[in-house]
Motif scaffolding. Structure first.
Motif, PDB file in Angstrom:
ATOM      1  N   ALA A 234       0.804  -1.245  -0.049  1.00 37.17           N
ATOM      2  CA  ALA A 234       0.185  -0.032  -0.158  1.00 37.17           C
ATOM      3  C   ALA A 234       0.964   1.295   0.057  1.00 37.17           C
ATOM      4  O   ALA A 234       2.009   1.221   0.434  1.00 37.17           O
ATOM      5  CB  ALA A 234      -0.900   0.076   1.239  1.00 37.17           C
ATOM      6  N   VAL A 235       0.267   2.435  -0.637  1.00 40.92           N
ATOM      7  CA  VAL A 235       0.995   3.469  -0.668  1.00 40.92           C
ATOM      8  C   VAL A 235       1.149   4.116   0.853  1.00 40.92           C
ATOM      9  O   VAL A 235       0.235   4.115   1.619  1.00 40.92           O
ATOM     10  CB  VAL A 235       0.249   4.685  -1.283  1.00 40.92           C
ATOM     11  N   THR A 236       2.428   4.567   1.432  1.00 45.33           N
ATOM     12  CA  THR A 236       2.460   4.863   2.515  1.00 45.33           C
ATOM     13  C   THR A 236       1.917   6.290   2.972  1.00 45.33           C
ATOM     14  O   THR A 236       1.898   6.761   4.248  1.00 45.33           O
ATOM     15  CB  THR A 236       4.021   4.810   3.001  1.00 45.33           C
ATOM     16  N   SER A 237       1.655   6.949   2.211  1.00 51.48           N
ATOM     17  CA  SER A 237       1.296   8.343   2.071  1.00 51.48           C
ATOM     18  C   SER A 237       0.086   8.633   1.223  1.00 51.48           C
ATOM     19  O   SER A 237       0.308   8.176  -0.075  1.00 51.48           O
ATOM     20  CB  SER A 237       2.286   9.351   1.934  1.00 51.48           C
ATOM     21  N   ALA A 238      -0.948   9.569   1.594  1.00 52.28           N
ATOM     22  CA  ALA A 238      -1.876   9.880   0.519  1.00 52.28           C
ATOM     23  C   ALA A 238      -1.380  10.686  -0.560  1.00 52.28           C
ATOM     24  O   ALA A 238      -1.905  10.716  -1.507  1.00 52.28           O
ATOM     25  CB  ALA A 238      -3.064  10.545   1.589  1.00 52.28           C
ATOM     26  N   GLU A 239      -0.208  11.295  -0.497  1.00 58.58           N
ATOM     27  CA  GLU A 239       0.483  12.167  -1.477  1.00 58.58           C
ATOM     28  C   GLU A 239       1.530  11.590  -2.059  1.00 58.58           C
ATOM     29  O   GLU A 239       1.692  12.039  -3.285  1.00 58.58           O
ATOM     30  CB  GLU A 239       0.896  13.247  -0.712  1.00 58.58           C
TER      31      GLU A 239
ATOM     32  N   LEU B 199       2.907   9.345  -5.119  1.00 58.89           N
ATOM     33  CA  LEU B 199       2.625   9.004  -6.448  1.00 58.89           C
ATOM     34  C   LEU B 199       3.468   7.969  -7.142  1.00 58.89           C
ATOM     35  O   LEU B 199       3.154   7.207  -8.105  1.00 58.89           O
ATOM     36  CB  LEU B 199       2.529  10.205  -7.467  1.00 58.89           C
ATOM     37  N   ASP B 200       4.535   7.536  -6.395  1.00 55.62           N
ATOM     38  CA  ASP B 200       5.285   6.387  -6.802  1.00 55.62           C
ATOM     39  C   ASP B 200       5.989   6.001  -5.792  1.00 55.62           C
ATOM     40  O   ASP B 200       6.228   6.490  -4.599  1.00 55.62           O
ATOM     41  CB  ASP B 200       6.420   6.703  -7.955  1.00 55.62           C
TER      42      ASP B 200
ATOM     43  N   TYR C 130       5.138   3.305 -10.516  1.00 56.80           N
ATOM     44  CA  TYR C 130       4.952   4.831 -10.842  1.00 56.80           C
ATOM     45  C   TYR C 130       3.394   4.790 -11.240  1.00 56.80           C
ATOM     46  O   TYR C 130       2.888   3.993 -12.054  1.00 56.80           O
ATOM     47  CB  TYR C 130       5.862   5.227 -11.995  1.00 56.80           C
ATOM     48  N   THR C 131       2.544   5.822 -10.538  1.00 56.16           N
ATOM     49  CA  THR C 131       1.249   5.961 -10.937  1.00 56.16           C
ATOM     50  C   THR C 131       0.953   7.249 -11.706  1.00 56.16           C
ATOM     51  O   THR C 131       0.076   7.750 -12.011  1.00 56.16           O
ATOM     52  CB  THR C 131       0.339   6.107  -9.873  1.00 56.16           C
ATOM     53  N   GLN C 132       1.975   8.000 -11.901  1.00 54.27           N
ATOM     54  CA  GLN C 132       1.808   9.395 -12.734  1.00 54.27           C
ATOM     55  C   GLN C 132       1.320   9.267 -14.201  1.00 54.27           C
ATOM     56  O   GLN C 132       0.755  10.244 -14.524  1.00 54.27           O
ATOM     57  CB  GLN C 132       3.287  10.125 -12.706  1.00 54.27           C
ATOM     58  N   ALA C 133       1.487   8.069 -14.885  1.00 55.16           N
ATOM     59  CA  ALA C 133       1.064   7.910 -16.261  1.00 55.16           C
ATOM     60  C   ALA C 133       0.342   6.725 -16.390  1.00 55.16           C
ATOM     61  O   ALA C 133       0.304   6.242 -17.639  1.00 55.16           O
ATOM     62  CB  ALA C 133       2.410   8.062 -17.230  1.00 55.16           C
TER      63      ALA C 133
END
Length: 495
Positions: free
Chosen positions: A30-35, A37-38, A47-50
């Motif tokens: 899981a992503v460790t921070s809501a902010e 993006l990778d 990477y979730t930017q694209a």
């Protein structure tokens, strides 16, 4: 090509859902921070930017190590596909280039992307849509030895020292990484451009949103290949999402080149509370049409009159909020949105990267709340639908949508077309055109919204089956003239 996008949307949704379900044993952390993006994953980085893709050292193909060796995001861009097999090689597309693992060399080369686009008949499209020169004729190399071919091709760089410097600045062998030049340095109006087998290098004469005057950039060759339909659709399926709904939404967004959306807990709460309000007040005649988005103070479950009020009450401050409401469950609603003029825009909007959604198990009422942020977009703008090069596009539309984007016009209408810029851009729309394969103008109605920088182009009559149509939009974007031209083909046999 992006074939049968509409007949197969349901199949694609099922594929995306199944991919999420079978990933349980190998799920990404899981992503460790809501902010964030990778983030790091085992043997690589996601990477979730694209589009939510991982670059990994896996199965003897160390793309993550090569990604770092070749300069990372700054050099090759974000990944835009998962790894896949193509022409006998393991490959993965990045925004700028397509990696190809060469086991005999034990390193990644770049695919001859622009040679493949020539073979696919995309040269005219590249020239009009991406300011990419056509390649030199085959006889340019006539009678030359290989060494002479290389020397003559590299000599084409001498016409522009800045482009030459960029060509030779890559990590490793410039010819292996870029391919040989396949055009002369050409004056393309606002830039000087040279095309190579694997990249396109441009020096800009004046300021553009992505570069200052005089700056040299490498075109997003991987993204252009995806836009042209060169990459397999299956390779564009996002790899990581905890939700089948989000996976399906991001699959749709990846097809049109929009950045992936991410769940936002405040918008998820706002959507859930409004679905609960609907179920508690079901039967209220005001809950119809545009009234589906509103709540009345004093009614059971009230959390805010408008969707903006409800998002604010839930604590959302990330951007401007918009909302889609539907019935029958989220997946049928998503399919319906993609065949409308206005609800589709929100789903594919490049700035709509925050998302919350909910559906009722009893009524089937569902809500998707979108937060349109001012985050800088790294993919090509504007987003358009139908995408460039797509086929099997429906010919007609019943126009059944609220608000009504084409009041006073007889139904059925032609299939709607959308254009969307980022909300931080300044956009003044100038002209819109839609032409058939012989250049005849199609009568259209234009519906624009200033606040979200979008336009809908609605043909006033059904389109003809099996015909390639070309849409052209002229606008002033951030104070500079802008032109976007692209083509798509309707489903059915040509008459």
């Amino acid at each position: 090509m992006l074939r049968r996008m509409h007949n197969n949307l349901r199949l694609k949704r099922l594929i995306a859902t199944l991919l999420v379900l079978i990933m349980v044993s190998a799920a990404f952390p899981a992503v460790t921070s809501a902010e964030a993006l990778d983030w790091d994953v085992a043997n690589g980085h996601l990477y979730t930017q694209a589009g939510a893709y991982a670059v990994l050292d896996k199965d003897g193909v160390p793309f993550w190590s090569e990604f770092q060796r070749l300069g990372g995001v700054q050099a090759v861009g974000y990944p835009i596909s998962r790894r896949f097999q193509w022409n006998g090689f393991t490959v993965q597309a990045m925004q700028r280039v397509v990696f190809q693992w060469r086991p005999e060399a034990k390193q990644a080369y770049f695919v001859n992307t622009f040679d493949l686009m020539t073979q696919a008949g995309k040269d005219s499209w590249l020239l009009s849509a991406r300011q990419t020169p056509k390649p030199l004729p085959d006889n340019f190399d006539g009678g030359k030895s290989w060494d002479d071919v290389v020397q003559a091709r590299l000599a084409l760089l001498e016409d522009n020292p800045a482009i030459k410097k960029q060509y030779f600045s890559v990590v490793g062998d410039p010819v292996l990484m870029n391919g040989l030049p396949t055009s002369k340095v050409m004056d393309m109006g606002n830039n000087f451009t040279i095309r190579t087998q694997r990249v396109v290098i441009q020096q800009w004469k004046s300021d553009v949103p992505w570069a200052a005057a005089g700056q040299v950039t490498v075109a997003l060759g991987g993204s252009i290949a995806a836009e042209a339909g060169l990459l397999p659709k299956e390779a564009l399926l996002p790899e990581a999402s905890g939700s089948p709904v989000l996976s399906y939404i991001n699959y749709i967004r990846a097809l049109v080149g929009a950045p992936p959306a991410r769940e936002n807990k405040q918008l998820m709460q706002a959507a859930q509370m409004h679905v609960a309000y609907y179920d508690a007040n079901r039967g209220d005649p005001s809950l119809a049409g545009m009234g589906l988005h509103d709540e009345k103070a004093g009614q059971a479950g009230f959390t805010g009159r408008s969707f903006g009020d409800r998002a604010k009450a839930a604590g959302y401050t990330g951007g401007i909020v918009n909302e889609n409401a539907g019935f029958g469950g989220l997946f049928p609603a998503l399919d319906w949105y993609m065949n409308t003029a206005l609800h589709r825009i929100t789903l594919i909007h490049p700035s709509a990267v925050d998302i919350g959604y909910a559906e009722s198990d009893t009524s089937g009422f569902n809500i998707i709340d979108f937060g349109l942020t001012r985050e800088k977009i790294t993919t090509a703008l504007p987003v358009v639908y139908p995408p460039a090069g797509s086929t099997e596009i429906p010919t007609s539309w019943d126009g059944g949508e609220s608000p009504n984007p084409a009041p006073g016009f007889a139904r059925p209408l032609g299939y709607p077309i959308n254009v969307a810029f980022a909300i931080y851009q300044q956009v003044a729309w100038n002209t819109f055109e839609l032409k058939d394969a012989v250049g005849a103008q199609v009568d259209i109605h234009i519906y624009t919204k200033a606040w979200d920088r979008t336009a809908a182009i609605i043909p006033l009559r059904p389109l003809t089956p099996g015909v390639t149509y070309t849409a052209t939009v002229n606008a002033t974007v951030d104070g500079k003239p802008f032109k976007k031209e692209w083509s798509f083909t309707t489903r059915g046999a040509a008459k």
